[in-house]
Scaffold this active site. Structure first.
Site, PDB file in Angstrom:
ATOM      1  CB  CYS A 136      -0.735  -0.139   1.878  1.00 59.65           C
ATOM      2  SG  CYS A 136      -2.589  -0.986   1.329  1.00 59.65           S
ATOM      3  CB  CYS A 165      11.959   3.317  -7.282  1.00 60.55           C
ATOM      4  SG  CYS A 165      12.708   2.543  -6.048  1.00 60.55           S
TER       5      CYS A 165
HETATM    6  N1  ATP Z   1       6.011  -8.075  12.082  1.00 62.57           N
HETATM    7  C1  ATP Z   1       5.293  -6.911  12.393  1.00 62.57           C
HETATM    8  N2  ATP Z   1       5.316  -6.723  13.855  1.00 62.57           N
HETATM    9  C2  ATP Z   1       4.552  -5.635  14.380  1.00 62.57           C
HETATM   10  N3  ATP Z   1       3.800  -5.144  13.713  1.00 62.57           N
HETATM   11  C3  ATP Z   1       3.821  -5.094  12.302  1.00 62.57           C
HETATM   12  C4  ATP Z   1       4.880  -5.873  11.975  1.00 62.57           C
HETATM   13  N4  ATP Z   1       4.643  -5.575  10.073  1.00 62.57           N
HETATM   14  C5  ATP Z   1       3.615  -4.319  10.274  1.00 62.57           C
HETATM   15  N5  ATP Z   1       3.277  -4.148  11.190  1.00 62.57           N
HETATM   16  C6  ATP Z   1       1.892  -3.210  11.784  1.00 62.57           C
HETATM   17  O1  ATP Z   1       1.296  -3.076  10.978  1.00 62.57           O
HETATM   18  C7  ATP Z   1       0.882  -2.197  10.408  1.00 62.57           C
HETATM   19  C8  ATP Z   1       0.146  -2.060   8.957  1.00 62.57           C
HETATM   20  O2  ATP Z   1      -0.668  -0.872   9.083  1.00 62.57           O
HETATM   21  P1  ATP Z   1      -0.933  -0.395   7.244  1.00 62.57           P
HETATM   22  O3  ATP Z   1      -0.950  -1.367   6.231  1.00 62.57           O
HETATM   23  O4  ATP Z   1      -1.733   0.156   7.236  1.00 62.57           O
HETATM   24  O5  ATP Z   1       0.714   0.438   6.595  1.00 62.57           O
HETATM   25  P2  ATP Z   1       1.562   1.284   7.756  1.00 62.57           P
HETATM   26  O6  ATP Z   1       3.028   0.401   7.166  1.00 62.57           O
HETATM   27  O7  ATP Z   1       1.588   2.115   8.951  1.00 62.57           O
HETATM   28  O8  ATP Z   1       1.716   2.171   6.051  1.00 62.57           O
HETATM   29  P3  ATP Z   1       2.954   3.099   5.253  1.00 62.57           P
HETATM   30  O9  ATP Z   1       3.663   0.930   4.781  1.00 62.57           O
HETATM   31  O10 ATP Z   1       1.633   3.360   4.316  1.00 62.57           O
HETATM   32  O11 ATP Z   1       3.407   3.445   5.523  1.00 62.57           O
HETATM   33  C9  ATP Z   1       1.174  -1.370  10.580  1.00 62.57           C
HETATM   34  O12 ATP Z   1       1.270  -0.395  11.814  1.00 62.57           O
HETATM   35  C10 ATP Z   1       2.646  -1.442  10.980  1.00 62.57           C
HETATM   36  O13 ATP Z   1       3.889  -1.203  12.009  1.00 62.57           O
END
Ligand code: ATP
Length: 386
Positions: free
Chosen positions: A197, A344
């Site tokens: 995303c 990119c």
């Molecule tokens: N391995 C993990 N452990 C804990 N939290 C995680 C892990 N992988 C992803 N996350 C969390 O899951 C959430 C996914 O949220 P979302 O898909 O809305 O994207 P985002 O990372 O906040 O935003 P963007 O990538 O657009 O900056 C995020 O807050 C991210 O920090």
């Protein structure tokens, strides 16, 4: 698939709880028994982002007694378009703490447990053991395979959701009773094939639809009511406004899951080919700036999409989107007589393009580590990041 209730009922509900949950209690299928099961339930949300926000808010409002949150990140301004558990004043704060504060405001009767860490192979089993059910709202393949495998090893149900632009997918996996995530997606897509995303964008309100379906499935699993999405994949198309469900079967050829693996390597954040191409052919944004300041003759090529270029771009960069180069359609636009510098958003796509460009015979090519994001944070701080 109809399943027996996952959680035993709590001994009783207080008068305050009866008042608060009265609209649940008068639904015959939920009733006192169902509400007591919700009270006794321990649900872990992995990620307090786009999907985690509605999941946590609705499960808190529904009276799930214990809510765990695994989250390592802080709230960024660009999260607020969809991560409605956080507000303007939370920017810069820990997402886990911000989510806990919102939950307490919605329902102070909930016990909230924070795991302010990145979920990985080292901590996953200890964290998951504390919970009845895992709801995954993360945005990367490595974490999804990790969550799946840990759920299989611990025999826990796994409510999974995924969103991209206008499309959402939700399913329930539970290896003891039906398929697991690897039966649907045996191997991760090649790195760079499925944009995140952060790269491709997502309609904010899509999170509400997909997250609410995940929360609904959690309530059904806990209370044992209705037909769960176990064995079915829900596919939501917001533009067509259609919901389809597709059968998911256990893969008879599927390898048994006997332990945890290195998920970053399994999902190859950058493909091996791209890693090889980038070795020795990667420059930093500081080096790029030095090349510009020294008046070096080179072609700077931005391989992002036109709408990303419109948001922010590095001065002098020429836009040729990744697919136009990979398909060969615009290879002829690359200079033969000057070095090529590719960039990119963060350096993932440009590494993939670098491999293709080198294979096509352009040996004097490098890519920029950290991409335009690094440029905007280190070189020209007046530029926005996205
Ligand atoms: N391995 C993990 N452990 C804990 N939290 C995680 C892990 N992988 C992803 N996350 C969390 O899951 C959430 C996914 O949220 P979302 O898909 O809305 O994207 P985002 O990372 O906040 O935003 P963007 O990538 O657009 O900056 C995020 O807050 C991210 O920090």
């Amino acid at each position: 698939m109809t399943l027996p209730p996952l959680v035993e009922p709590a001994a009783d509900l207080s008068i305050e709880e009866v008042r608060r949950y009265s609209r649940h209690l008068i639904i015959p299928d939920v009733g006192m028994d169902g509400q007591k099961r919700l009270k006794n339930a321990k649900v872990l949300a992995v990620g307090a982002g786009g999907l985690g926000s509605p999941v946590l808010m609705y499960l808190a409002a529904a009276g799930v007694g214990t809510l765990g949150i695994v989250e390592f990140d802080t709230v960024d301004e660009s999260n607020l378009q969809r991560q409605i558990i956080h507000g303007q004043s939370d920017v810069g704060r820990s997402k886990a703490e911000s989510a806990r504060d919102s939950i307490k405001e919605i329902n102070p009767l909930i016990d909230v447990r924070l795991h302010e860490t990145r979920l990985d192979s080292e901590n996953v089993l200890d964290i998951f053991r504390e919970y009845d059910l895992i709801v995954d709202g993360t945005d990367n393949f490595a974490t999804r395979y990790l969550v799946n495998d840990a759920c299989v090893l611990l025999d826990k149900p796994y409510v999974w959701g995924s969103i991209y632009r206008f499309d959402g997918q939700v399913s329930v996996f539970w290896n003891e009773h039906g398929p697991n995530y690897r039966d649907l997606y045996p191997v991760p897509p090649p790195p760079g094939m499925v944009p995140s995303c952060a790269e491709g964008g997502v309609l904010g309100v899509l999170c509400a639809t997909a997250g609410a379906i995940q929360a609904t499935e959690a309530v059904k699993l806990i209370t044992g009511i209705g037909e769960t999405l176990l064995g079915r994949l829900m596919v939501y198309d917001a533009l067509e406004m259609t919901f389809r469900t597709i059968k998911v079967r256990k893969d008879p050829e599927g390898e048994p899951i006997t332990g945890l693996i290195d998920y970053e390597a399994f999902c190859g954040v950058v493909s091996e080919e791209a890693q090889e191409a980038a070795a020795g052919s990667t420059i930093t944004v500081d080096e790029l700036k030095d090349m510009m300041d020294a008046g070096k003759d080179f072609e700077l090529i931005d391989v992002r999409e036109p709408n990303e270029y419109e948001i922010v771009s590095i001065p002098g960069a020429k836009l040729i989107p990744k697919d136009e180069i990979l398909s060969g359609r615009k290879l002829s636009e690359l200079p033969q007589d000057r070095p090529i510098v590719l960039h990119c958003k963060t350096g993932v796509r440009s590494a993939e393009v670098l491999a293709a460009v080198k294979n096509a015979g352009f040996k004097d090519a490098v890519h920029v580590q950290g991409g335009v994001t690094a440029w905007a944070t280190r070189i020209d701080k007046a530029l926005p990041t996205y």
